[in-house]
Motif scaffolding. Structure first.
Motif, PDB file in Angstrom:
ATOM      1  N   GLU A 101       0.706  -1.886   0.172  1.00 45.96           N
ATOM      2  CA  GLU A 101       0.344  -0.045   0.094  1.00 45.96           C
ATOM      3  C   GLU A 101       0.865   1.469   0.173  1.00 45.96           C
ATOM      4  OE1 GLU A 101      -0.963  -2.182   2.547  1.00 45.96           O
ATOM      5  OE2 GLU A 101      -2.512  -3.444   1.262  1.00 45.96           O
ATOM      6  N   ALA A 102       2.021   1.714   0.362  1.00 46.57           N
ATOM      7  CA  ALA A 102       2.887   2.513   0.192  1.00 46.57           C
ATOM      8  C   ALA A 102       3.422   3.229  -0.507  1.00 46.57           C
ATOM      9  CB  ALA A 102       4.452   1.936   1.007  1.00 46.57           C
ATOM     10  N   ARG A 103       3.296   4.194  -0.623  1.00 53.60           N
ATOM     11  CA  ARG A 103       3.437   4.688  -2.143  1.00 53.60           C
ATOM     12  C   ARG A 103       4.512   6.296  -1.652  1.00 53.60           C
ATOM     13  NH1 ARG A 103       0.629   1.758  -3.272  1.00 53.60           N
ATOM     14  NH2 ARG A 103      -0.936   2.085  -4.802  1.00 53.60           N
ATOM     15  N   LEU A 104       5.543   6.540  -2.502  1.00 51.76           N
ATOM     16  CA  LEU A 104       6.608   7.726  -2.866  1.00 51.76           C
ATOM     17  C   LEU A 104       6.003   8.468  -3.545  1.00 51.76           C
ATOM     18  CD1 LEU A 104       8.898   7.939  -0.844  1.00 51.76           C
ATOM     19  CD2 LEU A 104      10.647   6.457  -2.491  1.00 51.76           C
ATOM     20  N   THR A 105       6.485   9.587  -3.309  1.00 49.92           N
ATOM     21  CA  THR A 105       6.165  10.644  -4.194  1.00 49.92           C
ATOM     22  C   THR A 105       7.564  11.085  -4.176  1.00 49.92           C
ATOM     23  OG1 THR A 105       6.037  12.086  -2.539  1.00 49.92           O
ATOM     24  CG2 THR A 105       4.305  11.638  -3.604  1.00 49.92           C
ATOM     25  N   SER A 106       8.118  12.314  -5.224  1.00 47.88           N
ATOM     26  CA  SER A 106       9.558  12.123  -6.017  1.00 47.88           C
ATOM     27  C   SER A 106       9.807  13.127  -4.739  1.00 47.88           C
ATOM     28  CB  SER A 106       9.071  13.442  -7.370  1.00 47.88           C
ATOM     29  OG  SER A 106       8.628  14.170  -7.134  1.00 47.88           O
ATOM     30  N   GLU A 107       9.081  14.551  -4.485  1.00 50.18           N
ATOM     31  CA  GLU A 107       9.748  15.230  -3.046  1.00 50.18           C
ATOM     32  C   GLU A 107      10.346  14.319  -1.981  1.00 50.18           C
ATOM     33  OE1 GLU A 107       6.655  15.303  -4.758  1.00 50.18           O
ATOM     34  OE2 GLU A 107       6.978  16.827  -6.415  1.00 50.18           O
ATOM     35  N   GLU A 108       9.531  13.211  -1.532  1.00 54.47           N
ATOM     36  CA  GLU A 108       9.344  12.418  -0.387  1.00 54.47           C
ATOM     37  C   GLU A 108      10.934  11.740  -0.721  1.00 54.47           C
ATOM     38  OE1 GLU A 108       9.434  10.260   3.210  1.00 54.47           O
ATOM     39  OE2 GLU A 108       8.933  12.360   2.609  1.00 54.47           O
ATOM     40  N   PHE A 109      11.107  10.571  -1.416  1.00 52.36           N
ATOM     41  CA  PHE A 109      12.255  10.755  -2.589  1.00 52.36           C
ATOM     42  C   PHE A 109      13.252  11.328  -1.882  1.00 52.36           C
ATOM     43  CE2 PHE A 109      15.113   9.655  -5.957  1.00 52.36           C
ATOM     44  CZ  PHE A 109      15.510   7.990  -4.811  1.00 52.36           C
ATOM     45  N   ASN A 110      13.517  12.165  -2.349  1.00 55.14           N
ATOM     46  CA  ASN A 110      14.276  13.650  -3.018  1.00 55.14           C
ATOM     47  C   ASN A 110      14.956  13.310  -0.753  1.00 55.14           C
ATOM     48  OD1 ASN A 110      15.555  16.952  -1.983  1.00 55.14           O
ATOM     49  ND2 ASN A 110      15.829  15.804  -3.792  1.00 55.14           N
ATOM     50  N   LEU A 195      14.732   4.794 -10.900  1.00 54.93           N
ATOM     51  CA  LEU A 195      13.610   3.614 -10.254  1.00 54.93           C
ATOM     52  C   LEU A 195      12.286   3.239 -10.600  1.00 54.93           C
ATOM     53  CD1 LEU A 195      15.116   4.650  -6.657  1.00 54.93           C
ATOM     54  CD2 LEU A 195      16.419   3.153  -8.588  1.00 54.93           C
ATOM     55  N   ALA A 196      11.776   4.179 -10.834  1.00 56.13           N
ATOM     56  CA  ALA A 196       9.635   4.062 -11.067  1.00 56.13           C
ATOM     57  C   ALA A 196       9.760   3.154 -12.390  1.00 56.13           C
ATOM     58  CB  ALA A 196       9.307   5.355 -11.084  1.00 56.13           C
ATOM     59  N   GLY A 197      11.100   3.083 -13.351  1.00 55.55           N
ATOM     60  CA  GLY A 197      10.789   2.864 -14.687  1.00 55.55           C
ATOM     61  C   GLY A 197      10.000   3.460 -15.605  1.00 55.55           C
ATOM     62  N   ASP A 198       9.498   4.800 -14.601  1.00 54.79           N
ATOM     63  CA  ASP A 198       8.720   6.218 -15.977  1.00 54.79           C
ATOM     64  C   ASP A 198       9.510   6.845 -15.536  1.00 54.79           C
ATOM     65  OD1 ASP A 198       7.039   7.813 -17.416  1.00 54.79           O
ATOM     66  OD2 ASP A 198       5.270   6.950 -16.680  1.00 54.79           O
ATOM     67  N   PHE A 199       9.844   8.213 -16.439  1.00 55.10           N
ATOM     68  CA  PHE A 199      10.790   8.853 -16.242  1.00 55.10           C
ATOM     69  C   PHE A 199       9.814  10.374 -15.832  1.00 55.10           C
ATOM     70  CE2 PHE A 199      14.303   7.037 -17.776  1.00 55.10           C
ATOM     71  CZ  PHE A 199      15.064   7.503 -16.170  1.00 55.10           C
ATOM     72  N   ALA A 200       8.270  10.248 -16.203  1.00 56.08           N
ATOM     73  CA  ALA A 200       7.259  10.792 -16.311  1.00 56.08           C
ATOM     74  C   ALA A 200       6.179  10.120 -14.921  1.00 56.08           C
ATOM     75  CB  ALA A 200       6.255  11.069 -17.525  1.00 56.08           C
ATOM     76  N   ALA A 201       6.922   9.588 -14.001  1.00 51.33           N
ATOM     77  CA  ALA A 201       6.192   8.663 -12.748  1.00 51.33           C
ATOM     78  C   ALA A 201       6.036  10.076 -11.858  1.00 51.33           C
ATOM     79  CB  ALA A 201       6.369   7.741 -12.794  1.00 51.33           C
ATOM     80  N   GLU A 202       4.585  10.226 -11.428  1.00 55.30           N
ATOM     81  CA  GLU A 202       4.116  11.135  -9.601  1.00 55.30           C
ATOM     82  C   GLU A 202       4.527  10.413  -8.384  1.00 55.30           C
ATOM     83  OE1 GLU A 202       4.115  13.697 -10.524  1.00 55.30           O
ATOM     84  OE2 GLU A 202       3.820  13.975 -11.968  1.00 55.30           O
ATOM     85  N   GLN A 203       4.466   8.947  -8.117  1.00 55.10           N
ATOM     86  CA  GLN A 203       4.794   7.857  -7.297  1.00 55.10           C
ATOM     87  C   GLN A 203       5.292   6.570  -8.166  1.00 55.10           C
ATOM     88  OE1 GLN A 203       0.462   7.193  -6.048  1.00 55.10           O
ATOM     89  NE2 GLN A 203       0.997   8.879  -4.712  1.00 55.10           N
ATOM     90  N   LEU A 204       6.352   5.736  -6.329  1.00 52.71           N
ATOM     91  CA  LEU A 204       7.068   5.098  -6.966  1.00 52.71           C
ATOM     92  C   LEU A 204       6.431   4.088  -5.681  1.00 52.71           C
ATOM     93  CD1 LEU A 204       9.110   3.676  -8.020  1.00 52.71           C
ATOM     94  CD2 LEU A 204      10.544   4.399  -5.878  1.00 52.71           C
ATOM     95  N   THR A 205       5.945   2.720  -6.280  1.00 49.20           N
ATOM     96  CA  THR A 205       5.652   1.647  -5.767  1.00 49.20           C
ATOM     97  C   THR A 205       6.202   0.610  -5.591  1.00 49.20           C
ATOM     98  OG1 THR A 205       4.464   0.394  -7.205  1.00 49.20           O
ATOM     99  CG2 THR A 205       3.215   2.288  -5.731  1.00 49.20           C
ATOM    100  N   LYS A 206       6.110  -0.115  -4.062  1.00 45.64           N
ATOM    101  CA  LYS A 206       6.649  -1.307  -4.048  1.00 45.64           C
ATOM    102  C   LYS A 206       6.841  -2.485  -5.767  1.00 45.64           C
ATOM    103  CE  LYS A 206       7.502  -5.644  -1.031  1.00 45.64           C
ATOM    104  NZ  LYS A 206       7.363  -6.089   0.374  1.00 45.64           N
ATOM    105  N   GLU A 207       5.885  -2.417  -6.207  1.00 47.11           N
ATOM    106  CA  GLU A 207       5.124  -3.438  -7.458  1.00 47.11           C
ATOM    107  C   GLU A 207       5.887  -2.960  -8.462  1.00 47.11           C
ATOM    108  OE1 GLU A 207       1.739  -4.822 -10.157  1.00 47.11           O
ATOM    109  OE2 GLU A 207       1.386  -3.924  -8.148  1.00 47.11           O
TER     110      GLU A 207
END
Length: 244
Positions: A101-110, A195-207
């Motif tokens: 269920e976890a989601r990570l935004t680019s801001e939180e990743f930074n 890491l998201a596999g998509d340079f336009a991604a807004e969120q990163l997930t475990k999957e």
């Protein structure tokens, strides 16, 4: 029936309302309203467009990997002051992606990546499992030419001085400097997209992270560069000839 006849000339002032008004009158209210909406959508400066990401400086990519990677090194441990491999399970913990269920935004990743300690990564030794086990023993840092230039640029080393310290012994000092400088927002966004596999991604997930690793449980420095892609890295001019 309404007929469209161009009635403006080149060189008119850049005033869209006046420039297209004659056309709208000829087209009628319904069609004119539709045309106006298209015109506004295509010309309004208020509408934000997602610009392509600029390539990240090579040093920022190196620092990004060195922050995310651990000292796990092909079944062994890398020397102090160095990082080696990037484990999927470790990365999930570092980024807080230990649940579906976890989601990570680019801001939180930074924020998270800049909270990690940087260790200059090692270059994988050899091309098979047996030879790569020697990576930690060989202890050769990735991007040697870049590493040496950074040492000299920061006054830590002078290659003209034969009595100077061994470059490898200076890793902790350079690590501390680069760790303090951190990773900027733009470079962080590139690493996030990789890491998201998509340079336009807004969120990163475990999957999504697992999918990016392509079934692997761990990747090395070169595998990480493949994820980022050469077009997203701004290498110095000498890189093509001197990278090793």
């Amino acid at each position: 029936p309404f007929v469209y006849y161009p009635t403006t000339r080149r060189g008119q002032p850049d005033n869209y309302a006046n420039l297209y008004k004659p056309h709208m009158l000829l087209l009628g209210p319904t069609v004119a309203s539709f045309a106006t909406s298209i015109l506004i959508a295509s010309t309004s400066p208020l509408i934000e467009r997602s610009a392509p990401l600029a390539p990240a400086p090579a040093l920022q990519v190196i620092v990004g990997y060195g922050k995310l990677a651990s000292n796990t090194c092909f079944g062994k441990t890398s020397p102090p002051g160095s990082s080696c491999q990037l484990s999927l399970s470790d990365l999930e913990k570092e980024l807080g992606l230990d649940s579906d269920e976890a989601r990570l935004t680019s801001e939180e990743f930074n924020r998270r990546i800049n909270a990690l300690d940087f260790q200059w990564p090692l270059k994988p030794y050899g091309i098979n499992d047996k030879s790569q086990e020697k990576t930690g023993v060989i202890n050769k840092g990735a991007e040697t030419a870049y590493y040496m230039d950074e040492l000299e640029a920061r006054g830590l080393y002078d290659r003209r001085n034969p009595t100077g310290p061994l470059p490898t012994s200076l890793r902790p000092k350079l690590n501390a400097i680069l760790n303090g400088e951190g990773i900027d927002d733009d470079a962080s966004r590139v690493l996030f997209g990789a890491l998201a596999g998509d340079f336009a991604a807004e969120q990163l997930t475990k999957e999504g992270l697992s999918r990016t690793f392509g079934g692997k449980s761990v990747i090395d420095y070169y595998g990480f560069l493949d994820l980022v892609g050469n077009s997203h890295i701004n290498w110095p001019r000498y890189a093509a000839d001197q990278r090793d």
